[in-house]
Design an enzyme around this catalytic site. Structure first.
Site, PDB file in Angstrom:
ATOM      1  N   SER A 267       0.865  -1.182   0.000  1.00 33.60           N
ATOM      2  CA  SER A 267       0.000   0.000   0.000  1.00 33.60           C
ATOM      3  C   SER A 267       0.899   1.228   0.000  1.00 33.60           C
ATOM      4  O   SER A 267       2.097   1.131   0.266  1.00 33.60           O
ATOM      5  CB  SER A 267      -0.871   0.015   1.261  1.00 33.60           C
ATOM      6  OG  SER A 267      -0.062   0.217   2.402  1.00 33.60           O
ATOM      7  N   ASP A 268       0.328   2.397  -0.286  1.00 38.17           N
ATOM      8  CA  ASP A 268       1.118   3.609  -0.093  1.00 38.17           C
ATOM      9  C   ASP A 268       1.017   4.005   1.385  1.00 38.17           C
ATOM     10  O   ASP A 268       0.261   3.408   2.167  1.00 38.17           O
ATOM     11  CB  ASP A 268       0.643   4.741  -1.026  1.00 38.17           C
ATOM     12  CG  ASP A 268       1.736   5.787  -1.248  1.00 38.17           C
ATOM     13  OD1 ASP A 268       2.713   5.816  -0.469  1.00 38.17           O
ATOM     14  OD2 ASP A 268       1.622   6.591  -2.195  1.00 38.17           O
ATOM     15  N   TRP A 269       1.774   5.012   1.741  1.00 37.14           N
ATOM     16  CA  TRP A 269       1.948   5.436   3.137  1.00 37.14           C
ATOM     17  C   TRP A 269       0.588   5.730   3.795  1.00 37.14           C
ATOM     18  O   TRP A 269      -0.093   6.681   3.408  1.00 37.14           O
ATOM     19  CB  TRP A 269       2.824   6.694   3.143  1.00 37.14           C
ATOM     20  CG  TRP A 269       3.260   7.130   4.490  1.00 37.14           C
ATOM     21  CD1 TRP A 269       2.553   7.894   5.367  1.00 37.14           C
ATOM     22  CD2 TRP A 269       4.511   6.826   5.114  1.00 37.14           C
ATOM     23  NE1 TRP A 269       3.285   8.093   6.502  1.00 37.14           N
ATOM     24  CE2 TRP A 269       4.501   7.461   6.372  1.00 37.14           C
ATOM     25  CE3 TRP A 269       5.640   6.093   4.731  1.00 37.14           C
ATOM     26  CZ2 TRP A 269       5.572   7.377   7.254  1.00 37.14           C
ATOM     27  CZ3 TRP A 269       6.695   6.024   5.606  1.00 37.14           C
ATOM     28  CH2 TRP A 269       6.657   6.653   6.853  1.00 37.14           C
TER      29      TRP A 269
ATOM     30  N   SER B  43      -2.124   4.517   3.352  1.00 36.74           N
ATOM     31  CA  SER B  43      -3.299   4.536   2.472  1.00 36.74           C
ATOM     32  C   SER B  43      -4.329   3.484   2.890  1.00 36.74           C
ATOM     33  O   SER B  43      -5.484   3.567   2.498  1.00 36.74           O
ATOM     34  CB  SER B  43      -2.908   4.363   1.002  1.00 36.74           C
ATOM     35  OG  SER B  43      -2.460   3.053   0.734  1.00 36.74           O
TER      36      SER B  43
END
Ligand code: NOJ
Length: 700
Positions: A240-242, A244
């Site tokens: 996942s992104d930070w 997210s």
């Protein structure tokens, strides 16, 4: 290492640990790593990286190595031009080499995973992240994505294709805002670089922050699980992104952290970056039967397989490295910077000649060592950075160089230094004026609504232009800027993007005769009101006249009728995609095809005669574009299909030949199939997306 056996030995908590990526504060994650409760750390390098890796492989129960991730976006110790600048090189091989050097340097500091390349096709220069990508064309983005992936992974660090998918279409050019992308455009434009990345063997993919048509990408099972993993056949891990995962609560898509963890895992996220919802909730959810154990096992398998494919079970600290040859890295950084600088205007001002006895170097970016590196730079060896001022001083031993910044920094409105700059210009034979954006004006969360020169820079330019001295404006920027007033007041304009460690030397080389090799990877708008403006748009039922502006200057209302343009602005960009001058002139003539009919599974050869009509040897990027004239769905007015960089001596002509495969012309048709359609096509070979001779052919 037999991954199935290893999974068989793991406790549930150890499995969940593998799905977690955390950012330590110093060495505060030591116990968690020893307990086998971490799959990856982010932002640890050097001694800390070795320390944590040793805790994992020497002191944890199962001795599973860590993925150690870092944003190595355009270099590590040696900084190359920002990715958008690299894209201007039209030289994927040079980009691959730069990525391999960055990987070697990063790997020597313990990093084994980079969050690069960014494959978001980007058509809105307000978006700060255009700096990190390769521009507006899906084909070009795909080529560079492949090049970077191969470069990184050849040196044993995992690449990460990001952000899956549609982040580049963030509404209004505002970071993190929602995106609405019609399905065919998603397929043909935004997904294409990811298909290429999977084909290139990318080991990891990152989900986008984006709410795409109502579903945050991190929770989108149709995109990640069904499309990326099953239909596209991606076998690596999805991170996942930070935060997210937990941001899905703020989006209004998940009710609480447990629900966010559920959505992410169900969608196919294998590792959670930064937030802790997997760690805090998955165990209970499995106990309660809400999450099947197979989901966890499948994610763990992907994480472990990536570690295995990287060779970390055998060489957790990375391969034995001989020292990194700084000279080699700097040589490549310099040559990539040459190729990424785009010459936009030259009224015989460049190259600067023998006649120069005194030079004024003016502007807030002339000696801005950190700013010329651009965004996402954490590990640069600042001793390697050479500014324009230092480059010029070193080269021009007996020419006097007077330096005046003029403004304290690029965003400043303090004009007190301008009179001093005028004095320096008056005393000089020519002025090198270094303007643009500092590094902080682009990158994540650094979007701009006004994309002209910041602060009082235009006033500085006007003041210097008032002296009547020849002006070479060197622009450093992380995005396409609105440049009309800059072009008007300068004798020559060189767009250098943020050119990296060797930017100053490379620019000096160019000012004194080395060819600027760059071509625009994004169209340059005339005004922000035109945005998004990109070359591969559709024709509409009422296209504006492609041959000239819709309105004569000064006409208040469009006299030409009801067409797709503005009543107060030209519809065309100031400079089109693919544009860039060199120090000589080229003509294109005599376009030929090997056949004007080809089967839907065939190919043809197209060629054009290119002649250097100037008096210097020069480089040219010969570009091939195609338009499908009638389709089952409407098609873009032009699409780049191939290009070649050639060099010709004065007076030399060369027939430049391309092979066009019919399969390169496939697109998402009316029935959502990837298809090559029969019918008539127009093909151009020229110096940019707005010119060049053309010819027709048919697919049968
Ligand atoms: C957020 C950014 O969107 C992503 O591109 C980056 O890799 C991560 N943060 C890690 O720094």
């Amino acid at each position: 290492m037999n991954i199935s056996e290893l999974i068989g030995e793991m406790t549930l908590r150890e499995k969940i640990g593998q799905l977690c990526q955390v950012q330590p504060n110093g060495r505060d994650q030591e116990h968690r790593v020893r307990d086998g409760m971490v799959g990856s750390l982010i932002n640890v390098t050097g001694d800390d990286a070795y320390f944590y890796q040793s805790q994992a492989v020497e002191h944890s129960r199962l001795k599973i190595p860590l993925l150690l991730g870092r944003d190595v976006i355009h270099g590590f110790n040696t900084i190359f031009p920002i990715p958008l600048g690299q894209a201007a090189s039209f030289d994927p091989r040079a980009v691959r080499t730069a990525a391999a050097i960055a990987a070697r340097e990063a790997n020597s500091a313990g990093v084994n995973w980079t969050f690069s390349p960014m494959l978001d096709v980007s058509r809105d220069p307000r978006w700060g992240r255009v700096a990190e990508g390769f521009g507006e064309d899906p084909y070009l983005v795909s080529l560079y994505g492949r090049a970077m992936i191969e470069g990184y992974q050849s040196e044993k660090i995992a690449a990460c294709a990001k952000h899956f998918v549609g982040y580049g279409a963030s509404e209004g050019g505002r970071d993190y805002s929602e995106a609405s992308i019609p399905p065919r455009q998603l397929h043909d434009v935004y997904l294409r670089p990811f298909r290429e990345a999977v084909d290139a063997g990318v080991l990891t993919v990152m989900s986008a922050f984006t709410d795409l048509d109502g579903v945050p990408c991190t929770g989108n099972a149709a995109l990640i699980r069904d499309l990326l993993k099953i239909r596209m056949g991606f076998g690596g891990l999805v991170v996942s992104d930070w935060n997210s995962v937990t941001e899905m609560i703020t989006h209004g898509f998940a009710g609480d952290e447990a629900n966010a963890a559920f959505h992410a895992l169900a969608a196919g996220i294998d590792m959670e970056m930064a937030s802790n919802s997997f760690l805090d909730h998955l165990e209970n959810m499995i106990a309660g039967g809400e999450v099947p154990l197979e989901w966890i096992d499948a994610a763990v398998r992907r994480v472990l397989e990536v570690k295995q494919r990287l060779g970390l079970f055998d060489e957790p600290y990375g391969p034995e490295r001989t020292g990194i040859a700084a000279n080699d890295a700097l040589f490549n950084a310099r040559s990539l910077a040459h190729k990424s600088c785009v010459l936009l205007k030259n009224e015989a001002t460049l190259p600067l000649g023998e006649g120069i006895r005194r030079l004024a170097v003016i502007g807030p970016l002339a000696d801005a060592a950190a700013d010329q590196l651009g965004c996402w730079v954490f590990d640069a060896d600042h001793n390697r950075t050479r500014t324009v001022l230092s480059g010029l001083r070193e080269r021009l031993g007996d020419v006097r160089v007077d330096y005046v910044a003029g403004l304290p920094h690029s965003r400043s409105n303090d004009e007190a230094g301008i009179p001093h700059a005028i004095e320096a210009a008056c005393r000089a034979d020519a002025v090198v004026l270094c303007l643009g954006e500092d590094a902080d004006l682009s990158g994540e969360a650094h979007c701009r609504a006004h994309i002209g020169l910041p602060g009082a820079q235009q006033r500085l330019l006007e003041a210097i232009a008032g002296t009547g001295k020849p002006i070479v404006t060197v622009l450093m920027a992380g995005r396409p800027l609105v440049l009309g007033p800059v072009i008007e007041r300068s004798g020559a304009v060189l767009l250098a993007w943020h050119p990296g460690s060797m930017g100053g030397v490379a620019i000096t080389d160019i000012l004194f005769g080395e060819e600027p090799g760059g071509r625009l990877p994004m169209s340059l708008p005339r005004s922000v009101g035109q945005v998004p403006v990109y070359y591969n748009h559709k024709n509409t039922g009422r296209p504006p006249d492609q041959k000239g502006p819709a309105i004569p200057a000064g006409t208040p209302l469009d006299p030409s009728g009801f067409v797709a343009t503005y009543i107060d602005e030209d519809h065309r960009p100031l400079f089109p995609f693919g544009y860039g001058l060199s120090y000589t002139d080229f003509t294109y003539s005599d376009i030929l095809l090997s056949t004007d009919r080809m089967p839907a599974d065939g190919q043809l050869k197209a060629s054009v005669l290119v002649t250097n009509t100037g008096n210097k040897t020069g480089n040219e990027v010969v570009q091939l574009y195609v338009r499908d004239l009638v389709g089952s769905v409407t098609r873009p007015v032009r699409e780049l299909k191939d290009f070649q960089r050639i060099s010709l001596a004065p007076g030399e002509s060369r027939r430049v030949e391309f092979e066009v495969e019919a399969s390169d012309l496939a697109f998402c048709d009316i029935r959502f199939r990837q298809a090559v359609e029969p019918g008539e096509y127009r093909l151009w070979i020229g110096p940019n997306s707005a010119s060049g001779p053309d010819i027709l052919f048919r697919i049968e």
